[in-house]
Scaffold this active site. Sequence first.
Site, short mmCIF file in Angstrom:
data_model
loop_
_atom_site.label_atom_id
_atom_site.label_comp_id
_atom_site.label_asym_id
_atom_site.label_seq_id
_atom_site.Cartn_x
_atom_site.Cartn_y
_atom_site.Cartn_z
N ILE A 1 0.88 -1.17 0.00
CA ILE A 1 0.00 0.00 0.00
C ILE A 1 0.91 1.22 0.00
CG2 ILE A 1 -2.01 -1.08 1.04
CD1 ILE A 1 -1.21 -0.06 3.73
N ASP A 2 0.44 2.31 -0.56
CA ASP A 2 1.28 3.50 -0.73
C ASP A 2 1.79 4.04 0.61
OD1 ASP A 2 0.80 3.37 -3.45
OD2 ASP A 2 -0.87 4.80 -3.38
N LYS A 3 2.87 4.77 0.53
CA LYS A 3 3.47 5.38 1.72
C LYS A 3 2.44 6.15 2.53
CE LYS A 3 6.78 8.98 3.08
NZ LYS A 3 7.78 9.97 2.61
N THR B 1 -0.82 5.96 2.46
CA THR B 1 -2.06 5.24 2.73
C THR B 1 -1.86 4.44 4.01
OG1 THR B 1 -2.62 5.06 0.38
CG2 THR B 1 -3.66 3.49 1.86
N ARG C 1 -6.82 5.59 -6.39
CA ARG C 1 -6.55 7.01 -6.63
C ARG C 1 -6.78 7.37 -8.09
NH1 ARG C 1 -0.62 7.48 -4.35
NH2 ARG C 1 -0.92 9.69 -4.81
#
Length: 335
Positions: free
Chosen positions: A150-152, A154, A252
Amino acid sequence: MTQSKTETAPAASYETVTVEVGNAGARLDRFLAARLGDLSRSRLKALIEQGMVTAADGPVTDPSRKVKEGECFAVILPPPEAAEPDAQDIPLVVVYEDDDLIVIDKPAGIVVHPAPGNPDSTLVNALLAHCGDSLSGIGGVRRPGIVHRIDKDTSGLLVAAKNDLAHAALTEQFAAHSIDRAYLALVWGVPVPPAGEIAGNIGRSSRDRKKMAVVGSGGKHALTRYRTLGRHGTLASLVECRLETGRTHQIRVHMASLGHPLVGDATYGGRRTRNTGSNDPVKAALSGFPRQALHARELGFLHPRSGKRLLFQSALPNDIQELLDRLAIRLPVGN
């Protein structure tokens, strides 16, 4: 007088390859792999997708692109990185753990694995310290135990494997799209219809290779199912997104393509994220939110050894919850 040595980081190297008559029509990644014997096709494919291969008209990001006679390609080879990340004593919020796997509730601001620009202080560094030698090398030395990301910026749930059996089984479930993954996202505006599907291949943006985009050709199949859970007038909505696939930045990109980018998304949110001068305190709070308002709330899968169905949920982090309180948006009962 003794001079001290100054260590310098190794520089990138370059290889140039020209297409000869017999190679015309070959896939770019296959052609380069045949000519550059020290690099695997998978490594070259990754370099192409990262924009590290250029032709006369600029970077080439499609590994399947057919090469033409006389074309010249330059391949940028990044300097070698350290073989293994270091274990670092970074606190973890452990939701579940056994001999095969560990489920973490990741806070926003932590990168999942080391990468250029983020060599340490990642979730991998923390997992190596927590799990010890059992994690080393599972899934590759740079990403031990990691089967998804998962993104930084998020927050939320992520599972990591602690042995080869678990890594293979979880990877297979992700590939088969049988993992349950639900996210809560605060988006600008009100989606119409309030529930539905967003289907659109996702690939590198032709305008900015650092961004992903819904593309008309190429890319990878992506499907997001969404439903609106609450809203603040026409200004913002709380949306649940369930992933059928798991592409880079999928939620996103898909919500932005629908005209409802995530609050706080500096990459895909457009000008709304920069409108911080509003006299309306609610609009100012939304525009000034410092990260994409996205939380990995639910994660479900089959245990790789027992076959038992496991389902985990994570409460909203304080920053998103406080923003929802200001908007007077409440999660419906039972959600």
